[in-house]
Design a protein around this motif. Structure first.
Motif, PDB file in Angstrom:
ATOM      1  N   PRO A 216       0.831  -1.215   0.000  1.00 27.79           N
ATOM      2  CA  PRO A 216       0.000   0.000   0.000  1.00 27.79           C
ATOM      3  C   PRO A 216       0.860   1.256   0.000  1.00 27.79           C
ATOM      4  O   PRO A 216       2.046   1.219   0.350  1.00 27.79           O
ATOM      5  N   PRO A 217       0.276   2.406  -0.399  1.00 31.97           N
ATOM      6  CA  PRO A 217       1.028   3.667  -0.387  1.00 31.97           C
ATOM      7  C   PRO A 217       1.621   3.943   0.989  1.00 31.97           C
ATOM      8  O   PRO A 217       0.957   3.794   2.007  1.00 31.97           O
ATOM      9  N   GLY A 218       2.886   4.342   1.013  1.00 32.97           N
ATOM     10  CA  GLY A 218       3.554   4.674   2.260  1.00 32.97           C
ATOM     11  C   GLY A 218       4.185   3.504   2.969  1.00 32.97           C
ATOM     12  O   GLY A 218       4.977   3.697   3.898  1.00 32.97           O
ATOM     13  N   ALA A 219       3.853   2.263   2.558  1.00 31.37           N
ATOM     14  CA  ALA A 219       4.418   1.078   3.206  1.00 31.37           C
ATOM     15  C   ALA A 219       5.747   0.704   2.548  1.00 31.37           C
ATOM     16  O   ALA A 219       6.060   1.143   1.438  1.00 31.37           O
ATOM     17  N   MET A 220       6.520  -0.116   3.249  1.00 31.39           N
ATOM     18  CA  MET A 220       7.775  -0.608   2.688  1.00 31.39           C
ATOM     19  C   MET A 220       7.467  -1.545   1.525  1.00 31.39           C
ATOM     20  O   MET A 220       6.800  -2.556   1.693  1.00 31.39           O
ATOM     21  N   PRO A 221       7.935  -1.233   0.308  1.00 33.65           N
ATOM     22  CA  PRO A 221       7.617  -2.092  -0.836  1.00 33.65           C
ATOM     23  C   PRO A 221       8.443  -3.370  -0.836  1.00 33.65           C
ATOM     24  O   PRO A 221       9.456  -3.488  -0.134  1.00 33.65           O
ATOM     25  N   GLY A 222       7.988  -4.343  -1.631  1.00 38.06           N
ATOM     26  CA  GLY A 222       8.711  -5.606  -1.765  1.00 38.06           C
ATOM     27  C   GLY A 222       9.990  -5.441  -2.571  1.00 38.06           C
ATOM     28  O   GLY A 222      10.328  -4.342  -3.027  1.00 38.06           O
ATOM     29  N   PRO A 223      10.716  -6.541  -2.769  1.00 37.97           N
ATOM     30  CA  PRO A 223      11.969  -6.487  -3.516  1.00 37.97           C
ATOM     31  C   PRO A 223      11.763  -5.944  -4.933  1.00 37.97           C
ATOM     32  O   PRO A 223      10.735  -6.181  -5.566  1.00 37.97           O
ATOM     33  N   VAL A 224      12.753  -5.213  -5.412  1.00 34.62           N
ATOM     34  CA  VAL A 224      12.718  -4.658  -6.768  1.00 34.62           C
ATOM     35  C   VAL A 224      13.077  -5.754  -7.767  1.00 34.62           C
ATOM     36  O   VAL A 224      14.087  -6.441  -7.613  1.00 34.62           O
ATOM     37  N   VAL A 225      12.242  -5.913  -8.792  1.00 32.70           N
ATOM     38  CA  VAL A 225      12.540  -6.911  -9.830  1.00 32.70           C
ATOM     39  C   VAL A 225      12.941  -6.253 -11.145  1.00 32.70           C
ATOM     40  O   VAL A 225      13.522  -6.902 -12.017  1.00 32.70           O
ATOM     41  N   ALA A 226      12.658  -4.948 -11.311  1.00 35.88           N
ATOM     42  CA  ALA A 226      13.083  -4.223 -12.511  1.00 35.88           C
ATOM     43  C   ALA A 226      12.951  -2.732 -12.240  1.00 35.88           C
ATOM     44  O   ALA A 226      12.114  -2.302 -11.435  1.00 35.88           O
ATOM     45  N   LYS A 227      13.782  -1.934 -12.904  1.00 37.65           N
ATOM     46  CA  LYS A 227      13.676  -0.481 -12.751  1.00 37.65           C
ATOM     47  C   LYS A 227      14.294   0.209 -13.958  1.00 37.65           C
ATOM     48  O   LYS A 227      15.085  -0.380 -14.699  1.00 37.65           O
ATOM     49  N   THR A 228      13.914   1.475 -14.134  1.00 38.39           N
ATOM     50  CA  THR A 228      14.477   2.294 -15.201  1.00 38.39           C
ATOM     51  C   THR A 228      14.289   3.755 -14.833  1.00 38.39           C
ATOM     52  O   THR A 228      13.585   4.076 -13.859  1.00 38.39           O
ATOM     53  N   GLU A 229      14.908   4.655 -15.590  1.00 36.36           N
ATOM     54  CA  GLU A 229      14.791   6.089 -15.335  1.00 36.36           C
ATOM     55  C   GLU A 229      14.259   6.793 -16.575  1.00 36.36           C
ATOM     56  O   GLU A 229      14.595   6.436 -17.700  1.00 36.36           O
ATOM     57  N   VAL A 230      13.417   7.792 -16.329  1.00 37.87           N
ATOM     58  CA  VAL A 230      12.786   8.554 -17.403  1.00 37.87           C
ATOM     59  C   VAL A 230      13.129  10.028 -17.211  1.00 37.87           C
ATOM     60  O   VAL A 230      13.138  10.524 -16.084  1.00 37.87           O
ATOM     61  N   GLU A 231      13.404  10.727 -18.308  1.00 45.41           N
ATOM     62  CA  GLU A 231      13.626  12.170 -18.269  1.00 45.41           C
ATOM     63  C   GLU A 231      12.433  12.877 -18.883  1.00 45.41           C
ATOM     64  O   GLU A 231      12.010  12.540 -19.989  1.00 45.41           O
ATOM     65  N   ARG A 232      11.907  13.884 -18.156  1.00 48.42           N
ATOM     66  CA  ARG A 232      10.760  14.665 -18.632  1.00 48.42           C
ATOM     67  C   ARG A 232      11.240  16.091 -18.870  1.00 48.42           C
ATOM     68  O   ARG A 232      11.592  16.815 -17.940  1.00 48.42           O
ATOM     69  N   TRP A 233      11.278  16.499 -20.139  1.00 45.70           N
ATOM     70  CA  TRP A 233      11.764  17.830 -20.498  1.00 45.70           C
ATOM     71  C   TRP A 233      10.646  18.867 -20.408  1.00 45.70           C
ATOM     72  O   TRP A 233       9.519  18.622 -20.841  1.00 45.70           O
ATOM     73  N   PHE A 234      10.979  20.054 -19.940  1.00 44.89           N
ATOM     74  CA  PHE A 234      10.066  21.193 -20.000  1.00 44.89           C
ATOM     75  C   PHE A 234      10.479  22.172 -21.095  1.00 44.89           C
ATOM     76  O   PHE A 234       9.837  23.200 -21.300  1.00 44.89           O
ATOM     77  N   MET A 235      11.533  21.811 -21.803  1.00 49.07           N
ATOM     78  CA  MET A 235      11.993  22.583 -22.946  1.00 49.07           C
ATOM     79  C   MET A 235      12.740  21.616 -23.854  1.00 49.07           C
ATOM     80  O   MET A 235      13.773  21.068 -23.476  1.00 49.07           O
ATOM     81  N   ALA A 236      12.224  21.377 -25.058  1.00 51.04           N
ATOM     82  CA  ALA A 236      12.817  20.386 -25.946  1.00 51.04           C
ATOM     83  C   ALA A 236      14.163  20.868 -26.470  1.00 51.04           C
ATOM     84  O   ALA A 236      14.429  22.080 -26.535  1.00 51.04           O
ATOM     85  N   PRO A 237      15.043  19.952 -26.864  1.00 56.40           N
ATOM     86  CA  PRO A 237      16.300  20.356 -27.487  1.00 56.40           C
ATOM     87  C   PRO A 237      16.035  21.240 -28.709  1.00 56.40           C
ATOM     88  O   PRO A 237      15.134  20.975 -29.496  1.00 56.40           O
ATOM     89  N   GLY A 238      16.792  22.299 -28.819  1.00 56.79           N
ATOM     90  CA  GLY A 238      16.611  23.231 -29.927  1.00 56.79           C
ATOM     91  C   GLY A 238      15.814  24.466 -29.564  1.00 56.79           C
ATOM     92  O   GLY A 238      15.909  25.492 -30.247  1.00 56.79           O
ATOM     93  N   VAL A 239      15.017  24.397 -28.491  1.00 59.31           N
ATOM     94  CA  VAL A 239      14.289  25.581 -28.027  1.00 59.31           C
ATOM     95  C   VAL A 239      15.285  26.537 -27.359  1.00 59.31           C
ATOM     96  O   VAL A 239      16.136  26.129 -26.568  1.00 59.31           O
ATOM     97  N   ARG A 240      15.177  27.812 -27.685  1.00 60.55           N
ATOM     98  CA  ARG A 240      16.056  28.823 -27.090  1.00 60.55           C
ATOM     99  C   ARG A 240      15.334  29.555 -25.965  1.00 60.55           C
ATOM    100  O   ARG A 240      14.182  29.960 -26.118  1.00 60.55           O
ATOM    101  N   ARG A 241      16.017  29.725 -24.857  1.00 57.04           N
ATOM    102  CA  ARG A 241      15.491  30.462 -23.696  1.00 57.04           C
ATOM    103  C   ARG A 241      16.321  31.722 -23.512  1.00 57.04           C
ATOM    104  O   ARG A 241      17.532  31.648 -23.326  1.00 57.04           O
ATOM    105  N   ILE A 242      15.670  32.871 -23.584  1.00 57.08           N
ATOM    106  CA  ILE A 242      16.356  34.150 -23.511  1.00 57.08           C
ATOM    107  C   ILE A 242      15.827  34.922 -22.306  1.00 57.08           C
ATOM    108  O   ILE A 242      14.634  35.244 -22.241  1.00 57.08           O
ATOM    109  N   ARG A 243      16.676  35.200 -21.335  1.00 51.19           N
ATOM    110  CA  ARG A 243      16.259  35.980 -20.177  1.00 51.19           C
ATOM    111  C   ARG A 243      16.050  37.429 -20.618  1.00 51.19           C
ATOM    112  O   ARG A 243      16.918  38.014 -21.274  1.00 51.19           O
ATOM    113  N   LEU A 244      14.920  37.984 -20.258  1.00 55.86           N
ATOM    114  CA  LEU A 244      14.475  39.255 -20.818  1.00 55.86           C
ATOM    115  C   LEU A 244      14.615  40.403 -19.826  1.00 55.86           C
ATOM    116  O   LEU A 244      14.160  40.320 -18.692  1.00 55.86           O
TER     117      LEU A 244
END
Length: 439
Positions: free
Chosen positions: A139-167
């Motif tokens: 259940p939420p908040g409880a100690m989970p069981g052994p890990v059998v698989a894992k991975t990492e995901v990246e979530r972009w808030f600005m895609a490659p190629g987008v330019r950010r200019i401080r104004l």
């Protein structure tokens, strides 16, 4: 000799040993492993036993190091596989078929201070989310069981190629986000509510989707006023003119999108500024609130909050739903934004369970005023079960959030699944609206 023969008879033939399938390790794939934060991912698990119960869990860290987590309970199919796009969660932080449930249900872990938001204020770095598969149902908040698989995901808030200019353009401050390519692009000014400061996440995603987006703070940033005592529309006018004249912006007009106080400012901008031809109001009020708004010789007084109408729960959560003065009172008519003067188009987005204030009522008042003047230049998106802050898709839901100005937890309302669906549905329609009216 007899013992040797008996042992040989009991042993399985070598051919059978070779034919017996070896159990393969579980695997987890999230695709794309890196991509825009408003984009769905596909999550699949393989190599489980048929019907095996597992808990899928997501972990992410906020800007200040706060740990956020979510979990959901699944059972593998007859092939030992799971697909979150078609298989239902049976428990945890959400139930049903929710491909992005692990993301929008992220909440502060039990050891962290509650009521924090997982919303990055800057687009400098992607948000990294670790996704894990645990044995059994925990259940939420409880100690989970052994890990059998894992991975990492990246979530972009600005895609490659987008330019950010401080104004720093005259008195205007903020960040300008430009899509890759020569353009020109439809231009949009992006504002949030009375928490102040610079919030870039929506602007970065708008630029990722092909808009030139100006993230516009209006207090508590750099040399802007520290508190929102009064506002001058000339500041927003200068921002609109800057964006309209930018060589990468299509024109002839620009759009504006705002949430909360920012939505109300969007209504004032399209009403008084000819540069603005499309306005998206998310959970806004049809009257000016809190701070007086000046434009030349004109002043729109701000509706005030009556703190005597604020209730506090036993857990210390503030409910301010009834606290704003009644915009329909004749005494408050000078606060009403005369939106019937606008020549552009409105998109009003509201959650019907907004508990921050009565945004559904305020949208009705705005529509009534437009129709009284023979105007039909509006669209309404009204979402049952959605709360106050309707952000881009998969932004974690926050029923109660710590108010940055007041320093207390404030009820925002909404139900997690309905709110998540409202965020996903409205985001596409907001972009369609802006493209339609900005060319």
């Amino acid at each position: 000799m007899w013992r040797a023969l008996a042992a040989a008879a009991a042993a399985p033939p070598r051919a059978l040993l070779r034919a017996r399938p070896s159990r393969r390790a579980a695997s987890l794939a999230v695709s794309p492993a890196a991509g825009p934060a408003d984009e769905r991912v596909e999550t699949r698990v393989a190599g489980l036993s048929p019907g095996q119960p597992v808990t899928l869990r997501a972990l992410a860290a906020g800007d200040r190091g706060c740990l956020f987590q979510s979990c959901a309970h699944y059972r593998a199919d007859s092939r030992g596989e799971l697909h979150l796009g078609t298989d239902a969660s049976h428990g945890g932080d959400y139930t049903g078929v929710e491909p992005m449930g692990l993301f929008w249900s992220l909440a502060p872990a039990a050891m962290e201070r509650p009521y924090q938001r997982l919303v990055p204020r800057s687009t400098d770095a992607p948000m990294k989310v670790e996704v894990l598969v645990h044995q059994g149902h925990s259940p939420p908040g409880a100690m989970p069981g052994p890990v059998v698989a894992k991975t990492e995901v990246e979530r972009w808030f600005m895609a490659p190629g987008v330019r950010r200019i401080r104004l720093k353009e005259g008195v205007v401050r903020g960040s300008l986000f430009l899509p890759p390519g020569d353009g020109p692009f439809p231009g949009v000014i992006d504002m949030y509510g009375d928490e102040g400061g610079l919030i870039e996440l929506r602007s970065g995603l708008l630029a990722t989707r092909g808009f030139a987006a100006l993230s516009l703070p209006y207090f508590d940033f750099e040399d802007l006023p520290k508190v929102m005592k009064e506002l001058k529309l000339e500041y927003f006018e200068e921002a609109a003119r800057f964006l309209q004249r930018h060589p990468k912006v299509k024109g002839p007009g620009v759009g504006v999108i705002g949430t909360g106080k920012g939505a109300e400012l969007a209504l004032s901008m399209i009403t008084f500024l000819p540069e603005v031809v499309a306005a998206v109001s998310i959970s806004g009020c049809s009257s000016n609130t809190v701070a007086d708004l000046h434009y030349g010789e004109m002043t729109l007084p701000g509706l005030r909050f009556d703190m005597n109408k604020v209730s506090v729960s036993d857990t210390g959560v503030f409910d301010i739903f009834e606290a704003l003065e009644d915009p329909m009172s004749p005494a408050n008519s000078p606060c009403m934004i005369p939106i019937e003067k606008a020549e552009g188009h409105f998109l009003l987005v509201v959650g019907e369970d907004d508990r921050m204030w009565k945004s559904s009522l305020y949208a009705e008042l705005a529509i009534r005023r437009l129709r009284q003047h023979g105007k039909e230049n509006f669209e309404l998106l009204s979402y049952p079960g959605a709360g106050h802050r309707i952000d881009p898709p998969s932004t974690p839901f926050c029923h109660v959030a710590m108010d940055r100005v007041l320093g207390v937890p404030v009820l925002g309302g909404g139900e997690s699944k309905a709110h998540a669906h409202a965020q996903e549905d409205s985001w596409g329609k907001i972009q369609e609206f802006l493209r339609l009216h900005l060319g």
